[in-house]
Design a protein around this motif. Structure first.
Motif, mmCIF file in Angstrom:
data_model
loop_
_atom_site.group_PDB
_atom_site.id
_atom_site.type_symbol
_atom_site.label_atom_id
_atom_site.label_comp_id
_atom_site.label_asym_id
_atom_site.label_seq_id
_atom_site.Cartn_x
_atom_site.Cartn_y
_atom_site.Cartn_z
ATOM 1 N N PRO A 471 -18.340 -15.549 10.020
ATOM 2 C CA PRO A 471 -18.984 -14.244 10.247
ATOM 3 C C PRO A 471 -19.212 -14.011 11.742
ATOM 4 C CG PRO A 471 -20.588 -15.829 9.433
ATOM 5 C CD PRO A 471 -19.246 -16.508 9.371
ATOM 6 N N THR A 472 -18.947 -12.782 12.175
ATOM 7 C CA THR A 472 -19.101 -12.468 13.605
ATOM 8 C C THR A 472 -20.146 -11.383 13.856
ATOM 9 O OG1 THR A 472 -17.367 -10.766 13.524
ATOM 10 C CG2 THR A 472 -16.680 -13.035 14.016
ATOM 11 N N GLY A 473 -20.593 -10.715 12.803
ATOM 12 C CA GLY A 473 -21.531 -9.617 12.978
ATOM 13 C C GLY A 473 -20.862 -8.313 13.353
ATOM 14 N N THR A 474 -19.517 -8.314 13.406
ATOM 15 C CA THR A 474 -18.766 -7.098 13.738
ATOM 16 C C THR A 474 -18.161 -6.529 12.466
ATOM 17 O OG1 THR A 474 -18.195 -7.975 15.925
ATOM 18 C CG2 THR A 474 -16.892 -6.111 15.099
ATOM 19 N N PRO A 475 -18.709 -5.425 11.946
ATOM 20 C CA PRO A 475 -18.193 -4.877 10.681
ATOM 21 C C PRO A 475 -16.851 -4.179 10.873
ATOM 22 C CG PRO A 475 -19.858 -3.421 11.584
ATOM 23 C CD PRO A 475 -19.825 -4.624 12.482
ATOM 24 N N VAL A 476 -16.099 -4.058 9.787
ATOM 25 C CA VAL A 476 -14.886 -3.237 9.792
ATOM 26 C C VAL A 476 -15.320 -1.779 9.845
ATOM 27 C CG1 VAL A 476 -12.843 -2.548 8.481
ATOM 28 C CG2 VAL A 476 -13.576 -4.951 8.512
ATOM 29 N N ARG A 477 -14.711 -1.026 10.758
ATOM 30 C CA ARG A 477 -15.086 0.381 10.887
ATOM 31 C C ARG A 477 -13.999 1.275 10.326
ATOM 32 N NH1 ARG A 477 -16.339 0.817 17.119
ATOM 33 N NH2 ARG A 477 -14.897 -0.961 17.164
ATOM 34 N N GLU A 478 -14.397 2.219 9.499
ATOM 35 C CA GLU A 478 -13.494 3.243 8.978
ATOM 36 C C GLU A 478 -13.926 4.564 9.589
ATOM 37 O OE1 GLU A 478 -12.329 3.015 4.811
ATOM 38 O OE2 GLU A 478 -13.578 1.219 4.605
ATOM 39 N N VAL A 479 -13.049 5.149 10.399
ATOM 40 C CA VAL A 479 -13.400 6.361 11.143
ATOM 41 C C VAL A 479 -12.379 7.457 10.867
ATOM 42 C CG1 VAL A 479 -14.532 5.045 12.961
ATOM 43 C CG2 VAL A 479 -12.107 5.593 13.179
ATOM 44 N N ALA A 480 -12.813 8.693 11.030
ATOM 45 C CA ALA A 480 -11.911 9.827 10.814
ATOM 46 C C ALA A 480 -10.942 9.980 11.978
ATOM 47 C CB ALA A 480 -12.723 11.111 10.625
ATOM 48 N N GLU A 481 -11.420 9.735 13.198
ATOM 49 C CA GLU A 481 -10.588 9.825 14.388
ATOM 50 C C GLU A 481 -10.879 8.631 15.291
ATOM 51 O OE1 GLU A 481 -11.326 13.527 16.266
ATOM 52 O OE2 GLU A 481 -10.400 14.733 14.680
ATOM 53 N N LEU A 482 -9.886 8.242 16.062
ATOM 54 C CA LEU A 482 -10.039 7.046 16.889
ATOM 55 C C LEU A 482 -10.990 7.281 18.057
ATOM 56 C CD1 LEU A 482 -9.165 4.139 17.333
ATOM 57 C CD2 LEU A 482 -7.240 4.980 18.688
ATOM 58 N N GLY A 483 -10.886 8.436 18.705
ATOM 59 C CA GLY A 483 -11.751 8.742 19.830
ATOM 60 C C GLY A 483 -11.617 7.709 20.940
ATOM 61 N N THR A 484 -12.765 7.203 21.397
ATOM 62 C CA THR A 484 -12.765 6.218 22.490
ATOM 63 C C THR A 484 -12.801 4.776 21.980
ATOM 64 O OG1 THR A 484 -15.186 6.287 22.616
ATOM 65 C CG2 THR A 484 -13.945 7.840 24.016
ATOM 66 N N VAL A 485 -12.712 4.616 20.656
ATOM 67 C CA VAL A 485 -12.805 3.269 20.075
ATOM 68 C C VAL A 485 -11.696 2.371 20.611
ATOM 69 C CG1 VAL A 485 -12.637 1.936 17.945
ATOM 70 C CG2 VAL A 485 -13.973 4.051 18.000
ATOM 71 N N GLY A 486 -10.477 2.943 20.733
ATOM 72 C CA GLY A 486 -9.348 2.147 21.193
ATOM 73 C C GLY A 486 -9.569 1.585 22.585
ATOM 74 N N ASP A 487 -10.130 2.389 23.500
ATOM 75 C CA ASP A 487 -10.388 1.917 24.861
ATOM 76 C C ASP A 487 -11.376 0.766 24.858
ATOM 77 O OD1 ASP A 487 -8.693 3.865 25.851
ATOM 78 O OD2 ASP A 487 -10.305 5.319 26.168
ATOM 79 N N ALA A 488 -12.376 0.877 24.004
ATOM 80 C CA ALA A 488 -13.380 -0.186 23.934
ATOM 81 C C ALA A 488 -12.773 -1.493 23.432
ATOM 82 C CB ALA A 488 -14.531 0.248 23.024
ATOM 83 N N LEU A 489 -11.851 -1.392 22.481
ATOM 84 C CA LEU A 489 -11.194 -2.599 21.965
ATOM 85 C C LEU A 489 -10.403 -3.302 23.059
ATOM 86 C CD1 LEU A 489 -9.845 -1.412 18.478
ATOM 87 C CD2 LEU A 489 -11.836 -2.843 18.935
ATOM 88 N N HIS A 490 -9.697 -2.535 23.874
ATOM 89 C CA HIS A 490 -8.900 -3.125 24.953
ATOM 90 C C HIS A 490 -9.791 -3.793 26.000
ATOM 91 C CE1 HIS A 490 -4.772 -1.969 24.017
ATOM 92 N NE2 HIS A 490 -5.255 -0.855 23.513
ATOM 93 N N GLU A 491 -11.000 -3.305 26.147
ATOM 94 C CA GLU A 491 -11.920 -3.934 27.092
ATOM 95 C C GLU A 491 -12.432 -5.272 26.567
ATOM 96 O OE1 GLU A 491 -15.021 -1.180 27.844
ATOM 97 O OE2 GLU A 491 -13.740 0.259 28.923
ATOM 98 N N ARG A 492 -12.543 -5.370 25.230
ATOM 99 C CA ARG A 492 -13.114 -6.590 24.639
ATOM 100 C C ARG A 492 -12.085 -7.669 24.356
ATOM 101 N NH1 ARG A 492 -16.544 -2.949 21.966
ATOM 102 N NH2 ARG A 492 -15.197 -2.748 20.132
ATOM 103 N N TRP A 493 -10.821 -7.274 24.070
ATOM 104 C CA TRP A 493 -9.865 -8.248 23.553
ATOM 105 C C TRP A 493 -8.570 -8.262 24.355
ATOM 106 C CZ3 TRP A 493 -12.420 -11.267 20.546
ATOM 107 C CH2 TRP A 493 -13.435 -10.757 19.719
ATOM 108 N N ASP A 494 -7.900 -9.404 24.330
ATOM 109 C CA ASP A 494 -6.637 -9.559 25.063
ATOM 110 C C ASP A 494 -5.466 -8.917 24.337
ATOM 111 O OD1 ASP A 494 -7.939 -10.937 27.023
ATOM 112 O OD2 ASP A 494 -7.402 -12.932 26.257
ATOM 113 N N THR A 495 -5.426 -9.062 23.018
ATOM 114 C CA THR A 495 -4.296 -8.507 22.257
ATOM 115 C C THR A 495 -4.821 -7.490 21.253
ATOM 116 O OG1 THR A 495 -4.399 -10.298 20.614
ATOM 117 C CG2 THR A 495 -2.935 -10.613 22.504
ATOM 118 N N VAL A 496 -4.435 -6.246 21.474
ATOM 119 C CA VAL A 496 -4.840 -5.136 20.608
ATOM 120 C C VAL A 496 -3.591 -4.346 20.257
ATOM 121 C CG1 VAL A 496 -6.278 -3.070 20.380
ATOM 122 C CG2 VAL A 496 -7.076 -5.009 21.774
ATOM 123 N N THR A 497 -3.459 -3.948 19.010
ATOM 124 C CA THR A 497 -2.290 -3.147 18.627
ATOM 125 C C THR A 497 -2.697 -2.086 17.621
ATOM 126 O OG1 THR A 497 0.046 -3.318 18.007
ATOM 127 C CG2 THR A 497 -1.513 -4.470 16.603
#
Length: 542
Positions: A471-497
């Protein structure tokens, strides 16, 4: 037993590295020297020595130790110095205890020490008292970011995985597990273990078949890391030829059985006034056909036995039997099988005929025909197939005839081939039970829970219910639109697709730190596969 300290382990590693440096110096002196061999032999010797140097120049990876009356350190390959075994190869029988020893079954050991990271910490387990101290090397490894290549998990193999890796070389294993449960880990480590422990003449001929070139590039670094280069990694397209819907029809086996039977047309012959009846030739042909040897061999044997029956010259008998047992190459057989009338007489269904006549060739069909006419082109001691849920009946037959030992690993929930027979059917064909892996090591517990819920809502996926352990405390998110979520993922992780319906299957077998799934147009099976590529964070859009 004395206390275990980080300084002592670092000192032992330094001693092992000194032994490697000394061995390198001695080995390098041999390269290019003239030992009196001919040029070809010397080139071969230099190549072998060159490979040895390359192996030893890598960092000596020692990942733990076990103690009985003395201390034994375990690593990727064995190192000795003046008769003192500094490091034991992980594949050696003695090293089994490092992976499988428990308080209840200590394998004769008193203590196990596992290194965490690059020997940043130690996990010390007393196998007498059951006491343990330190952090978990498994959880430390699983929490790391993912890269563009798969990493070997030899240091963190779990006991259930290790027991499958060390099965007898001739065993046939069908391993079914959810994504991230370590199926591929078992398959690749089994390949390395087999090369080390199988001493038959074909022991260095291991066949590993993956679903795509991209997958093979992803896992390409693992086997060299495990110390093995004598393994062929390929895809079914490269091994057999093009994979088309035509090769997916299971009825090909019966159709080709009838085709083979039709090659013999018994008739009476007379040679030098001596008569041999059609029934006699048919009896000879039936006995020889029972051997299931290729047609090219059976034809020769039928002629030989017929000639011997009346002690006649073989050449004259062969001429008299030209139409009874005609010559037939693979090319000729495939050409004859292009005839719709012949296909109908052989009992081929309309769907098979349509698919077969619509393509110039099919790898599975060609390989099956070649095996029946000319024999198997290459043999291996063991074949390992990843994503084996997509095997067609002909592809399964292709690997079965190439190797006595088989390891098939996969996940029925990730079937992508319309004619894939699935792992349960493959196990029935091999007459073995299906083994299952349910502990999800790769994904966070939150992602595992989301996948389990998706599978429960779609029983047709036939997914394995998994247990998440991280467990990591990071829930799976289901969103209607990506918005700025993608940018945040790239800031946190090395490999994002980002995975869409158009490219879902390109990612099969690959893992990323974080994944954005655009679910529009995806089937439940595609959604399951796409979501399961995420190790730490998953966002589902739409």
């Amino acid at each position: 037993m004395g206390p275990v300290t980080l300084d002592a382990e670092l000192a032992a590693l330094a001693r092992a590295r000194e032994a490697v440096a000394d061995k390198l110096e001695r080995v390098e002196r041999l390269v290019g020297t003239d030992g009196g061999a001919d040029a070809v032999s010397q080139e071969y010797v230099d190549a072998i020595i060159g490979d040895t140097i390359e192996l030893l120049q890598r960092d000596l990876v020692v990942f733990g130790r076990v103690d009985d009356d003395r201390t034994w350190r375990i690593g990727l390959y064995g190192i000795d110095s003046d008769g003192d075994q500094l490091v034991v190869d992980w594949r050696a029988p003695f090293a089994t205890g490092f992976y499988q020893a428990t308080v209840d079954d200590d394998h004769g050991l008193r203590r196990r020490v596992s290194y965490v990271g690059s020997i940043d910490d130690l996990l010390v387990e007393d196998l007498v008292t059951g006491e343990a101290s330190g952090s978990s090397p498994l959880l430390a490894e699983l929490s790391r970011t993912k890269g563009e290549q798969m990493r070997a998990a030899v240091a963190t193999l779990q006991s259930d995985q290790d027991s499958l890796v060390r099965l007898d070389p001739d065993d046939r294993l069908v391993l079914r597990g959810g994504p991230g449960t370590g199926k591929t880990v078992v398959g690749l480590h089994r390949a390395a273990w087999l090369v080390y422990n199988d001493r038959r003449i074909t022991s260095d001929r291991i066949l590993v078949v993956g679903p795509s070139d991209r997958f093979l590039r992803y896992v390409a670094s693992v086997l060299p890391t495990l110390g093995e280069r004598k393994i062929r990694q390929t895809t079914f397209t490269e091994l057999l030829g093009p994979d088309t819907p035509a090769g997916g029809h299971a009825e090909w086996v019966e159709v080709l059985d009838r085709f083979e039977a039709s090659l013999v047309e018994p008739a009476e012959i007379k040679v030098r006034g001596r008569r041999i009846t059609a029934d006699q030739i048919a009896e000879i042909a039936d006995r020889i056909s029972a051997s299931r040897s290729p047609w090219s061999q059976r034809r020769r044997l039928i002629i030989d036995r017929t000639a011997a029956l009346r002690k006649l010259p073989r050449a004259e008998v062969a001429a008299a039997m030209a139409k009874i047992v005609p010559t037939c190459s693979t090319t000729q057989a495939l050409k004859r099988l292009r005839n719709p009338d012949l296909l109908a007489r052989l009992g081929a269904g309309d769907d098979l005929q349509r698919d077969w006549l619509a393509v110039p060739e099919d790898g599975g069909v060609t390989d099956e025909v070649r095996a029946r006419i000319e024999g198997v082109p290459a043999r291996y001691s063991h074949a390992i197939v990843d994503e084996a849920q997509d095997l067609t009946a002909l592809q399964l037959r292709a690997v079965r005839r190439r190797a006595p030992g088989l390891t098939l690993v996969g996940d029925d929930a990730q079937r992508s081939h319309a004619h894939g027979i699935g792992l349960r059917a493959a196990a029935r064909a091999l007459d073995v039970d299906v083994a299952e892996m349910t502990t999800a090591y790769r994904q966070s517990a939150e992602i595992v829970e989301w996948l389990n819920e998706l599978a429960a809502a779609h029983p047709e996926l036939d997914a394995v219910e998994m247990l998440g352990i991280r467990p990591t405390g990071t829930p799976v998110r289901e969103v209607a639109e990506l918005g700025t979520v993608g940018d945040a993922l790239h800031e946190r992780w090395d490999t994002v697709t980002t995975i869409t319906a158009a490219d879902t299957w390109r990612h099969q077998g690959i893992e990323y730190d974080a994944v954005v799934v655009e679910r529009a147009g995806m089937s439940p099976r595609e959604l399951y596969l796409a979501a399961s590529r995420a190790a730490h964070e998953l966002v589902v859009v739409g």
